[in-house]
Motif scaffolding. Structure first.
Motif, PDB file in Angstrom:
ATOM      1  N   GLU A  13      -8.156   3.825  -1.991  1.00 38.07           N
ATOM      2  CA  GLU A  13      -9.788   3.812  -1.943  1.00 38.07           C
ATOM      3  C   GLU A  13      -9.954   2.178  -1.300  1.00 38.07           C
ATOM      4  N   GLU A  14      -9.137   1.281  -1.672  1.00 37.41           N
ATOM      5  CA  GLU A  14      -9.476  -0.519  -0.938  1.00 37.41           C
ATOM      6  C   GLU A  14      -8.639  -0.052   0.832  1.00 37.41           C
ATOM      7  N   ALA A  15      -7.733   0.630   0.667  1.00 33.98           N
ATOM      8  CA  ALA A  15      -7.382   0.558   2.177  1.00 33.98           C
ATOM      9  C   ALA A  15      -7.583   1.978   2.497  1.00 33.98           C
ATOM     10  N   PRO A  16      -8.472   3.249   2.591  1.00 35.03           N
ATOM     11  CA  PRO A  16      -8.284   4.426   2.840  1.00 35.03           C
ATOM     12  C   PRO A  16      -7.004   4.308   4.375  1.00 35.03           C
ATOM     13  N   GLY A  47       1.022  -2.427  -2.416  1.00 32.60           N
ATOM     14  CA  GLY A  47      -0.628  -3.165  -3.072  1.00 32.60           C
ATOM     15  C   GLY A  47      -0.539  -4.602  -3.460  1.00 32.60           C
ATOM     16  N   LEU A  48      -0.582  -4.436  -5.360  1.00 33.51           N
ATOM     17  CA  LEU A  48      -0.895  -5.031  -5.803  1.00 33.51           C
ATOM     18  C   LEU A  48       0.858  -5.532  -6.545  1.00 33.51           C
ATOM     19  N   GLY A  49       1.494  -3.570  -6.456  1.00 31.88           N
ATOM     20  CA  GLY A  49       2.866  -3.048  -7.016  1.00 31.88           C
ATOM     21  C   GLY A  49       3.871  -3.419  -6.171  1.00 31.88           C
ATOM     22  N   ASN A  50       3.835  -4.233  -4.986  1.00 35.64           N
ATOM     23  CA  ASN A  50       4.463  -3.994  -4.682  1.00 35.64           C
ATOM     24  C   ASN A  50       6.366  -4.816  -4.077  1.00 35.64           C
ATOM     25  N   ALA A  51       6.391  -5.499  -4.846  1.00 40.77           N
ATOM     26  CA  ALA A  51       7.282  -5.877  -5.081  1.00 40.77           C
ATOM     27  C   ALA A  51       8.341  -5.043  -6.511  1.00 40.77           C
ATOM     28  N   TRP A  83     -11.142  -3.063 -12.876  1.00 43.09           N
ATOM     29  CA  TRP A  83     -11.570  -2.199 -11.708  1.00 43.09           C
ATOM     30  C   TRP A  83     -11.522  -4.177 -11.374  1.00 43.09           C
ATOM     31  N   ASP A  84     -12.334  -5.053 -12.362  1.00 42.12           N
ATOM     32  CA  ASP A  84     -12.124  -6.423 -11.700  1.00 42.12           C
ATOM     33  C   ASP A  84     -11.092  -6.988 -11.264  1.00 42.12           C
ATOM     34  N   ALA A  85      -9.980  -6.947 -12.304  1.00 40.43           N
ATOM     35  CA  ALA A  85      -9.021  -7.233 -12.128  1.00 40.43           C
ATOM     36  C   ALA A  85      -7.644  -7.085 -11.472  1.00 40.43           C
ATOM     37  N   LEU A  86      -7.503  -5.302 -11.323  1.00 36.52           N
ATOM     38  CA  LEU A  86      -6.892  -5.063 -10.497  1.00 36.52           C
ATOM     39  C   LEU A  86      -7.370  -5.016  -9.221  1.00 36.52           C
ATOM     40  N   LEU A  87      -8.341  -4.789  -8.546  1.00 36.03           N
ATOM     41  CA  LEU A  87      -8.507  -4.676  -7.429  1.00 36.03           C
ATOM     42  C   LEU A  87      -9.220  -5.662  -6.355  1.00 36.03           C
ATOM     43  N   TYR A  88      -8.473  -5.946  -5.115  1.00 33.80           N
ATOM     44  CA  TYR A  88      -8.892  -7.091  -4.491  1.00 33.80           C
ATOM     45  C   TYR A  88     -10.285  -6.904  -3.460  1.00 33.80           C
ATOM     46  N   LEU A  91       0.757  -3.366   1.774  1.00 38.63           N
ATOM     47  CA  LEU A  91      -0.836  -3.722   2.416  1.00 38.63           C
ATOM     48  C   LEU A  91      -0.757  -5.085   1.590  1.00 38.63           C
ATOM     49  N   PRO A  92      -0.745  -5.925   2.077  1.00 39.68           N
ATOM     50  CA  PRO A  92      -1.338  -7.675   1.136  1.00 39.68           C
ATOM     51  C   PRO A  92      -2.428  -7.110   1.232  1.00 39.68           C
ATOM     52  N   GLU A  93      -3.345  -7.138   1.190  1.00 45.45           N
ATOM     53  CA  GLU A  93      -4.239  -7.311   1.386  1.00 45.45           C
ATOM     54  C   GLU A  93      -5.859  -6.270   0.574  1.00 45.45           C
ATOM     55  N   ALA A  94      -4.801  -5.403  -0.193  1.00 43.15           N
ATOM     56  CA  ALA A  94      -5.045  -4.564  -1.421  1.00 43.15           C
ATOM     57  C   ALA A  94      -4.406  -4.853  -2.715  1.00 43.15           C
TER      58      ALA A  94
END
Length: 334
Positions: A314-317, A283-287, A222-227, A305-308
């Motif tokens: 859950e971050e950008a519902p 999000g994090l894995g977009n590329a 949660w701490d590492a993969l959540l923006y 979603l670059p800010e997720a």
């Protein structure tokens, strides 16, 4: 006994018999929080739990709404609850079916059958048991891997397929490093090092380490993969810790990783490109998502979603619901 002998004996005893045993269990910080499916489902208006016998297992799902069916599949280390913020809006136009996939939550956790081709069969039989011939398929994380296997093996039953942040494992997964390219900084956004892919392959030992301590293990993710660090509440974290706090829960989730070699072999037998309507929301894995989908799907629709981070539902519902709703309705109109 001489004075030197007494000193030597004392030193030996001090070395082999420490005064206090180490404390290894840090307890349950979520004790007292109600995480039962009965309570969770009751919080979602017009949704209810269901169970179906499919492909040799008893599968749990939560359903609500009317319209074309949409199957939602979460990943590790979560449950159907990962979609709770987007389910009510999707149910305005669709019959939403959020699934605990094989090995997850209230669904059975057998010894085997965790290759994604077999798990896709679970979902295909579930759709049939609910009276449908096809459905929109939506996956996140491990659920995305099942979604890809479903689309490849049951194209006629796939009205559309959507992936949240990841799709399926590329063949390059076989060549992943066990040692990072450089010293880790502790910031996962800088150090994209998937160490748990190897850890979850180990047979038997993770259950012993994590049982009763899932919250410690999961909090790293949660701490590492959540923006957006507050996207998961204490209650959300309690739900997921509870689902993976037992030997069966840990073993079931690890079974998804232990099937990767078979999954990659199976992918080699799938069509080079799939032609059904497809959507990727990264999000994090977009590329990696964009690379996989542009290679494996004809004319995929791609959103970023670059800010997720990784847990975008859950971050950008609101954004996820907007993208999904527009896509699903456009497919239904065809």
């Amino acid at each position: 006994m001489t004075k030197n002998s007494l000193l030597l004996a004392g030193a030996v005893l001090a070395h082999v018999a420490p005064a206090h045993a180490q404390i290894t269990d840090k307890g349950n910080p979520y004790e007292g929080i109600d995480v039962s499916n009965e309570t969770l489902v009751a919080e979602l208006d017009s949704f209810e739990s269901g169970f179906a016998q499919v492909n040799g297992i008893r599968m749990h799902y939560v359903e609500g709404g009317e319209g074309t069916p949409v199957v939602l599949m979460a990943g590790w280390p979560q449950t159907w609850w990962a979609f709770n913020q987007i389910m009510p809006d999707l149910a305005g136009n669709h019959h939403v079916i959020a699934v605990d996939i094989r090995g997850m939550g209230a669904t059975d956790k057998p010894e085997g059958g965790y290759d994604k081709k077999n798990m896709a069969r679970d979902i295909h039989e579930l759709i049939g048991s609910l009276g449908y011939e096809s459905a929109h398929i939506v996956g996140h994380d491990i659920g995305s891997q099942v979604a890809y296997a479903f689309a490849a093996n049951y194209p006629d039953a796939t009205t559309s397929v959507s992936f949240l942040d990841v799709s399926a494992q590329p063949q390059s997964t076989r060549d992943m490093r066990l040692v990072p390219a450089r010293a880790l900084t502790g910031n996962f956004q800088e150090d994209f090092f998937l160490w748990w892919f190897a850890f979850n392959q180990v047979l038997g030992m993770p259950e012993q380490l994590i049982e009763g301590r899932a919250h410690i293990f999961q909090n790293w993710f949660w701490d590492a993969l959540l923006y957006k660090k507050d996207a998961l509440s204490e209650r959300d974290r309690a739900v997921y810790a509870n689902a993976y706090n037992t030997v069966d829960g840990i073993r079931g989730g690890n079974g998804w990783y232990q099937a990767y070699a078979q999954d990659l072999d199976d992918q080699l037998t799938y069509p080079d490109q799939l032609t059904m309507p497809s959507l990727g929301i990264g999000g994090l894995g977009n590329a990696l998502l964009v690379e996989f989908m542009t290679d494996r799907f004809a004319e995929p629709r791609l959103e970023h979603l670059p800010e997720a981070g990784h847990y975008i539902a859950e971050e950008a519902p609101e954004e996820v619901v907007t993208f999904l709703t527009e896509f699903l309705q456009s497919v239904d109109r065809q």
